[in-house]
Scaffold this active site. Structure first.
Site, PDB file in Angstrom:
ATOM      1  N   ASP A   1      50.180  47.062  46.995  1.00 50.51           N
ATOM      2  CA  ASP A   1      50.340  45.607  47.131  1.00 50.51           C
ATOM      3  C   ASP A   1      51.754  45.243  47.569  1.00 50.51           C
ATOM      4  OD1 ASP A   1      51.681  46.175  44.746  1.00 50.51           O
ATOM      5  OD2 ASP A   1      50.583  44.721  43.529  1.00 50.51           O
ATOM      6  N   GLU A   2      52.689  46.192  47.459  1.00 48.49           N
ATOM      7  CA  GLU A   2      54.084  45.882  47.796  1.00 48.49           C
ATOM      8  C   GLU A   2      54.278  45.622  49.287  1.00 48.49           C
ATOM      9  OE1 GLU A   2      57.056  48.055  45.671  1.00 48.49           O
ATOM     10  OE2 GLU A   2      55.653  48.593  44.081  1.00 48.49           O
TER      11      GLU A   2
ATOM     12  N   LYS B   1      55.714  52.168  53.487  1.00 45.31           N
ATOM     13  CA  LYS B   1      54.265  52.131  53.254  1.00 45.31           C
ATOM     14  C   LYS B   1      53.586  51.196  54.271  1.00 45.31           C
ATOM     15  CE  LYS B   1      52.099  53.796  50.447  1.00 45.31           C
ATOM     16  NZ  LYS B   1      51.420  55.136  50.403  1.00 45.31           N
TER      17      LYS B   1
HETATM   18  P1  NAD Z   1      53.718  60.130  42.621  1.00 44.18           P
HETATM   19  O1  NAD Z   1      55.140  59.966  43.029  1.00 44.18           O
HETATM   20  O2  NAD Z   1      53.384  60.340  41.176  1.00 44.18           O
HETATM   21  O3  NAD Z   1      53.056  61.327  43.424  1.00 44.18           O
HETATM   22  C1  NAD Z   1      53.272  61.550  44.787  1.00 44.18           C
HETATM   23  C2  NAD Z   1      52.731  62.932  45.116  1.00 44.18           C
HETATM   24  O4  NAD Z   1      52.932  63.164  46.509  1.00 44.18           O
HETATM   25  C3  NAD Z   1      53.435  64.058  44.372  1.00 44.18           C
HETATM   26  O5  NAD Z   1      52.507  64.981  43.900  1.00 44.18           O
HETATM   27  C4  NAD Z   1      54.342  64.679  45.430  1.00 44.18           C
HETATM   28  O6  NAD Z   1      54.612  66.049  45.206  1.00 44.18           O
HETATM   29  C5  NAD Z   1      53.504  64.454  46.674  1.00 44.18           C
HETATM   30  N1  NAD Z   1      54.322  64.434  47.904  1.00 44.18           N
HETATM   31  C6  NAD Z   1      55.444  63.715  48.139  1.00 44.18           C
HETATM   32  N2  NAD Z   1      55.915  63.966  49.364  1.00 44.18           N
HETATM   33  C7  NAD Z   1      55.049  64.856  49.935  1.00 44.18           C
HETATM   34  C8  NAD Z   1      54.983  65.488  51.190  1.00 44.18           C
HETATM   35  N3  NAD Z   1      55.919  65.275  52.126  1.00 44.18           N
HETATM   36  N4  NAD Z   1      53.962  66.328  51.437  1.00 44.18           N
HETATM   37  C9  NAD Z   1      53.013  66.576  50.499  1.00 44.18           C
HETATM   38  N5  NAD Z   1      53.031  66.017  49.284  1.00 44.18           N
HETATM   39  C10 NAD Z   1      54.044  65.160  49.008  1.00 44.18           C
HETATM   40  O7  NAD Z   1      52.970  58.853  43.201  1.00 44.18           O
HETATM   41  P2  NAD Z   1      51.749  58.000  42.667  1.00 44.18           P
HETATM   42  O8  NAD Z   1      52.265  56.932  41.784  1.00 44.18           O
HETATM   43  O9  NAD Z   1      50.682  58.912  42.191  1.00 44.18           O
HETATM   44  O10 NAD Z   1      51.296  57.299  44.019  1.00 44.18           O
HETATM   45  C11 NAD Z   1      50.341  57.918  44.880  1.00 44.18           C
HETATM   46  C12 NAD Z   1      50.057  57.017  46.061  1.00 44.18           C
HETATM   47  O11 NAD Z   1      49.593  55.748  45.600  1.00 44.18           O
HETATM   48  C13 NAD Z   1      51.288  56.713  46.928  1.00 44.18           C
HETATM   49  O12 NAD Z   1      50.899  56.714  48.274  1.00 44.18           O
HETATM   50  C14 NAD Z   1      51.715  55.322  46.489  1.00 44.18           C
HETATM   51  O13 NAD Z   1      52.371  54.643  47.524  1.00 44.18           O
HETATM   52  C15 NAD Z   1      50.380  54.714  46.145  1.00 44.18           C
HETATM   53  N6  NAD Z   1      50.404  53.651  45.139  1.00 44.18           N
HETATM   54  C16 NAD Z   1      51.036  53.843  43.951  1.00 44.18           C
HETATM   55  C17 NAD Z   1      51.013  52.847  42.987  1.00 44.18           C
HETATM   56  C18 NAD Z   1      51.669  53.037  41.639  1.00 44.18           C
HETATM   57  O14 NAD Z   1      51.746  52.085  40.863  1.00 44.18           O
HETATM   58  N7  NAD Z   1      52.112  54.217  41.271  1.00 44.18           N
HETATM   59  C19 NAD Z   1      50.366  51.637  43.256  1.00 44.18           C
HETATM   60  C20 NAD Z   1      49.719  51.478  44.493  1.00 44.18           C
HETATM   61  C21 NAD Z   1      49.743  52.498  45.425  1.00 44.18           C
HETATM   62  P1  TYD Z   2      58.333  50.004  38.753  1.00 49.48           P
HETATM   63  O1  TYD Z   2      57.557  50.739  37.715  1.00 49.48           O
HETATM   64  O2  TYD Z   2      59.545  50.651  39.345  1.00 49.48           O
HETATM   65  O3  TYD Z   2      57.294  49.564  39.870  1.00 49.48           O
HETATM   66  P2  TYD Z   2      57.510  48.579  41.152  1.00 49.48           P
HETATM   67  O4  TYD Z   2      58.936  48.267  41.309  1.00 49.48           O
HETATM   68  O5  TYD Z   2      57.016  49.450  42.251  1.00 49.48           O
HETATM   69  O6  TYD Z   2      56.660  47.387  40.870  1.00 49.48           O
HETATM   70  O7  TYD Z   2      58.811  48.618  38.138  1.00 49.48           O
HETATM   71  C1  TYD Z   2      57.873  47.678  37.635  1.00 49.48           C
HETATM   72  C2  TYD Z   2      58.640  46.442  37.244  1.00 49.48           C
HETATM   73  O8  TYD Z   2      59.535  46.758  36.168  1.00 49.48           O
HETATM   74  C3  TYD Z   2      59.514  45.889  38.357  1.00 49.48           C
HETATM   75  O9  TYD Z   2      59.521  44.468  38.280  1.00 49.48           O
HETATM   76  C4  TYD Z   2      60.897  46.429  38.041  1.00 49.48           C
HETATM   77  C5  TYD Z   2      60.894  46.476  36.523  1.00 49.48           C
HETATM   78  N1  TYD Z   2      61.740  47.548  35.929  1.00 49.48           N
HETATM   79  C6  TYD Z   2      62.680  47.226  34.936  1.00 49.48           C
HETATM   80  O10 TYD Z   2      62.817  46.060  34.519  1.00 49.48           O
HETATM   81  N2  TYD Z   2      63.417  48.240  34.406  1.00 49.48           N
HETATM   82  C7  TYD Z   2      63.299  49.530  34.824  1.00 49.48           C
HETATM   83  O11 TYD Z   2      64.026  50.413  34.304  1.00 49.48           O
HETATM   84  C8  TYD Z   2      62.339  49.843  35.830  1.00 49.48           C
HETATM   85  C9  TYD Z   2      62.144  51.240  36.331  1.00 49.48           C
HETATM   86  C10 TYD Z   2      61.578  48.806  36.370  1.00 49.48           C
END
Ligand code: NAD
Ligand code: TYD
Length: 342
Positions: A129-130, A156
């Site tokens: 969503d970012e 992204k």
């Molecule tokens: P994460 O950082 O926990 O995991 C990322 C994974 O990608 C890791 O296993 C890492 O080793 C692998 N990776 C990184 N660079 C790589 C490369 N060059 N080649 C192969 N593997 C590589 O991330 P996540 O939170 O599980 O997010 C996964 C996906 O979901 C991402 O694309 C992120 O943008 C998207 N996403 C995350 C969130 C969230 O809240 N975490 C929300 C919406 C979308």
């Molecule tokens: P984060 O988990 O980094 O996700 P994103 O920035 O991708 O949404 O952060 C979630 C929210 O929490 C965001 O508004 C930033 C805030 N935040 C803090 O207030 N303190 C922290 O130490 C971190 C990591 C995030």
């Protein structure tokens, strides 16, 4: 769809997705392709490797490595690519944007090119969503303009546009999902909920950026996984689907839920210097995915509570991470001065 390549499958959401998909679809084979950065960990998939040994394969590799991506897709007869691989943390993207551009943009291109070359039947991009940027009023729909504001979200967004370009230019069968903030098991404790939960367990300060009135839609990771599964099976090619609860809470409220769940005092809350360019609010309209029959099971508050309990019950997973040099040096760089000044 039978032979899936899940890139980034050793990370937080990817590992939950792989476990869910192997359980939900007994005829699927999943190949996880992952570079194993600091966020990718084989421990996240240890049970999967044991329980589903006949339907699960792991390849360590970079999605930017054209030769290895191509040979894997071809040799393993991959029909579906689901791309989770990315650099994912906004704060790190402010320290060092280069690796975000490399993996999230160039890496996406490499996967798309391979999908095109080998006639993959579906390429699914896991996005966020970012990419819509901050939304002060109303909710983002899939038709909205992209207005990313951090190096992470800009990378992204570029990845998403490249996916759509491959569909327009060569008819590649693509779909995109844009998820809100995920919480749940195996999230690296740099993201706010696992960071706050593990700090609170140790009675360390919880560093809230700025006034803490920013709003996020914290969804439980399994809801996101079922959303992606729904898009894979019922989504229309070329379409984008938002995935989230469709409601959001402030960071202060999230912080209070963390403290209440662990029975820790509010005195642990410490307001620290804000993140530069901090997006004030994300809010998704998820009605398009709901028309495909999907529903989330957990609200933001329930998702945070469930996640905090997992961290309380699974210290053996996160303690080695937090006590390691990599994490400690990141923490000192990101929070050292902030904590001192506060
Ligand atoms: P994460 O950082 O926990 O995991 C990322 C994974 O990608 C890791 O296993 C890492 O080793 C692998 N990776 C990184 N660079 C790589 C490369 N060059 N080649 C192969 N593997 C590589 O991330 P996540 O939170 O599980 O997010 C996964 C996906 O979901 C991402 O694309 C992120 O943008 C998207 N996403 C995350 C969130 C969230 O809240 N975490 C929300 C919406 C979308
Ligand atoms: P984060 O988990 O980094 O996700 P994103 O920035 O991708 O949404 O952060 C979630 C929210 O929490 C965001 O508004 C930033 C805030 N935040 C803090 O207030 N303190 C922290 O130490 C971190 C990591 C995030």
């Amino acid at each position: 769809m039978r032979r899936l390549m899940v890139t980034g499958g050793a990370g937080f959401i990817g590992s939950n997705f792989v476990r869910y998909m192997l359980q939900a679809h007994p005829d699927y084979h999943i190949l996880v392709y992952d570079k194993l950065t600091y966020a990718g960990r084989l421990e996240n998939l240890q049970d999967v490797a044991e329980i589903f040994s006949d339907r699960y394969t792991f390849v360590r590799g970079d999605i930017c490595d054209v030769a290895l991506v191509d040979s894997t897709v071809e040799a393993q007869d991959i029909d579906t690519i689901v791309n989770f691989a990315a650099e994912t943390h906004v704060d790190r993207s402010l320290m060092e944007p280069g690796s975000f551009i490399q993996t999230d943009v160039y890496g996406t291109y490499v996967l798309l090119e391979s999908a095109r070359k080998f006639g993959v039947e579906r390429y699914h991009q896991v996005s966020t969503d970012e990419v819509y940027g901050q939304v002060l009023d109303g909710r983002s729909t899939e038709a909205d303009h992209l207005e990313p504001r951090s190096p992470y979200s800009a990378s992204k967004a570029a990845g998403d546009l490249m996916v759509l370009a491959y569909q327009e230019s060569w008819g590649l069968p693509v779909t995109i999902s844009r998820g809100s903030n995920n919480v749940g098991p195996y999230q690296y404790p740099e993201k706010v909920v696992p960071l706050f939960a593990t700090n609170a367990i140790d009675e360390e300060p919880l560093p809230v950026y700025g006034d803490g009135q920013q709003m996020r839609d914290y969804q439980y990771v399994l809801d996101h996984c079922t959303g992606i599964d729904t898009v894979l099976h019922k989504g229309v090619l070329g379409e984008i689907y938002n995935v989230g609860t469709g409601a959001e809470i402030t960071n202060m409220m999230m912080t209070e839920v963390v403290l209440e769940t662990l029975n820790r005092p509010r005195a642990l809350i410490l307001h620290v210097a804000d993140r530069p360019g901090h997006d004030r609010r994300y809010a998704l309209d998820v009605s398009k995915l709901r028309t495909l029959g999907w529903e989330n099971q957990y609200s933001c508050v329930q998702a945070v509570e469930k996640t905090v309990r997992w961290y309380a019950d699974n210290e053996s997973w996160w303690r080695p991470i937090k006590s390691g040099d990599t994490y400690k040096s990141y923490y000192a760089q990101q929070y050292g001065k902030r904590l001192e000044d506060a």
